[in-house]
Design a protein around this motif. Structure first.
Motif, short mmCIF file in Angstrom:
data_model
loop_
_atom_site.label_atom_id
_atom_site.label_comp_id
_atom_site.label_asym_id
_atom_site.label_seq_id
_atom_site.Cartn_x
_atom_site.Cartn_y
_atom_site.Cartn_z
N ALA A 218 0.84 -1.20 0.00
CA ALA A 218 0.00 0.00 0.00
C ALA A 218 0.88 1.26 0.00
N GLN A 222 0.97 4.14 -2.88
CA GLN A 222 0.76 5.56 -2.57
C GLN A 222 1.92 6.40 -3.11
N CYS A 225 2.03 6.59 -6.87
CA CYS A 225 0.97 7.51 -7.29
C CYS A 225 1.47 8.96 -7.17
N LEU A 239 -8.11 -2.71 3.16
CA LEU A 239 -7.56 -1.36 3.25
C LEU A 239 -8.36 -0.57 4.27
N ARG A 241 -8.39 2.72 4.69
CA ARG A 241 -8.93 4.01 4.25
C ARG A 241 -9.06 4.02 2.73
N LYS A 242 -9.79 5.01 2.24
CA LYS A 242 -9.98 5.09 0.79
C LYS A 242 -8.67 5.54 0.14
N MET A 243 -8.29 4.85 -0.91
CA MET A 243 -7.02 5.16 -1.55
C MET A 243 -7.23 6.02 -2.80
N SER A 244 -6.18 6.71 -3.18
CA SER A 244 -6.30 7.60 -4.34
C SER A 244 -5.94 6.88 -5.64
N THR A 247 -7.99 0.05 -6.88
CA THR A 247 -7.68 -1.16 -6.09
C THR A 247 -8.57 -2.32 -6.52
#
Ligand code: CTP
Length: 402
Positions: A218, A222, A225, A239, A241-244, A247
């Motif tokens: 993860a 990140q 990204c 996960l 939290r919400k990822m940018s 997924t």
């Protein structure tokens, strides 16, 4: 903070706006950047070396030939600087740099500097409007230089018009933006990353798994990204939290394999990073219904081998595709890692020691060794998984970019 630890070289030329740069140095220092100044002799008519040295906590550079260090200063300072800002940039210095002249340390540095230079010009309106000056600016822009245009207003020479040094906040933002832009060393790359330990069911509610938390994968996703990549994370870990980034959640090695084939191979991604702790074996059979303990005192589960996703992808990858494997070892880390990179055929292998309690599996920290195909090894010292992720990506792709 984006400027923390960044090396900013400020070139100061001879103009009354030179005094404003003292405040700019303070702004950069407050943001925890390292600042060095290189000045022209004329700049020293407006600001003293003592002022600049006190504010930057570094010596002021202006001697082109007499050097205390062995390395020629223009080479040493160029490789030190993440960004080179020339402020105030006089018409004279702009003209010299536009024409490749190197008659002092500042212009020699500008000539040798490989990255984008930021100019913040300041001069009298007549000089600013002069066709030769504008032509020199256009030339520099065509070579990729960035300009923070001067503002209009009351000038020190008593006239009004364009030529006043841009507001310090605008210059500060231009430096910040350029550093962020330079950090996007994975721009245009499509990266697929796997994370977490796979879950191999033997009935609908029970599985064989491992302690991999998916944090390293993860963190890599990140950071990739942030470095400008288009990232897809295929994860068996939940996960928090919400990822940018995109997924895809999977459970078993088989599901992960299918997702990797689709996202990396079929969609022709540039890079695959296999951080997942893929189970080497899975139960041969998975019961349709929950296994009841009343029915049996012993339970034997026969395990069969899972596909080795990394090896399979290395066998079929296209020439433009790069693959990074991870390896978790509890003994003989480097020896086993060397054998593994050869056996699996990946371009890089990141090795970590899972016997340590303070790093690796489930921990927020890690310490790794990055091996390339020629078995060159780079050690990345213990740090948070976020920082380790940045350093892995930088050590592989920034090296290539140079
Ligand atoms: N890997 C994989 N498929 C598997 C097992 C491992 O793609 N079935 C990948 C992992 O994601 C990792 C690399 O192979 O990138 C090395 O994994 P590791 O567990 O260290 O080694 P194994 O190949 O499983 O070998 P061993 O457990 O015997 O050390």
């Amino acid at each position: 903070m984006p400027l923390t630890g960044k090396n900013i070289l400020i070139g100061i030329t001879g103009g009354i706006a030179a005094y404003k740069i003292c405040e700019l140095i303070r702004m950069f220092k407050r943001a925890n950047a390292n600042v060095k100044t290189v000045v022209t002799r004329n700049a020293l008519e407006f600001v003293t070396p003592l002022t600049l040295e006190t504010l930057s906590q570094e010596p002021v550079y202006y001697k082109q030939f007499e050097t205390e260090e062995r390395k020629p200063e223009h080479i040493a300072l160029c490789s030190w600087a993440d960004v080179f800002l020339i402020a105030p940039a006089s018409a004279n210095t702009i003209g010299k740099i536009a024409n490749g002249l190197c008659d002092n340390l500042l212009t020699s540095l500008a000539c040798a500097f490989q990255k984008q230079i930021i100019f913040a010009p300041a001069m009298n309106t007549g000089m600013w409007n002069n066709k030769a000056v504008q032509k020199n600016i256009e030339t520099l822009k065509s070579y990729g230089a960035k300009f923070v245009e001067p503002e209009s207003g009351y000038l020190a020479c008593g006239t009004e018009g364009q030529g006043r040094l841009a507001d310090l906040n605008s210059i500060y933002s231009a430096v910040e933006e350029l550093l962020q832009e330079n950090n996007k060393f994975l721009k245009g790359k499509k990266i697929v990353i796997t994370a977490g330990g796979t879950k191999e069911n033997f009935d609908p509610v029970r599985y064989i798994g491992n302690y991999s938390s998916g944090k390293m994968g993860a963190a890599l996703a990140q950071k990739a990204c942030e470095a400008g990549a288009d990232v897809t994370l295929i994860t068996s870990a939940s996960l928090t939290r919400k990822m940018s980034f995109n997924t895809i959640c999977v459970n078993s090695a088989k599901e992960m394999f299918e997702a990797v084939q689709e996202e990396f191979y079929n969609k022709n991604a540039d890079i695959l990073i296999m951080t997942a702790a893929v189970a080497d074996y899975r139960p041969e059979n998975c019961a349709d219904l929950k296994i009841k303990k009343e029915n049996t005192d012993e339970l034997t589960i026969k395990l069969v081998k899972n596909p080795d996703i990394l090896s399979e992808m290395c066998k079929i990858k296209k020439p433009n595709q790069q693959i990074i494997g991870f390896c978790a070892e509890s003994n003989d880390l480097i020896k086993n890692a060397k054998t593994k990179i050869r056996k699996k055929g990946c371009d890089w292998l990141v090795a970590n020691d899972i016997s340590r309690k303070d790093t690796g599996f489930s921990s927020d920290y890690n310490e790794v060794f990055v091996l390339d195909k020629n078995l060159n090894i780079t050690k990345i010292e213990k740090d948070t998984k976020e920082n380790i992720a940045s350093k892995i990506l930088e050590s592989i792709w920034q090296k290539q970019a140079k």
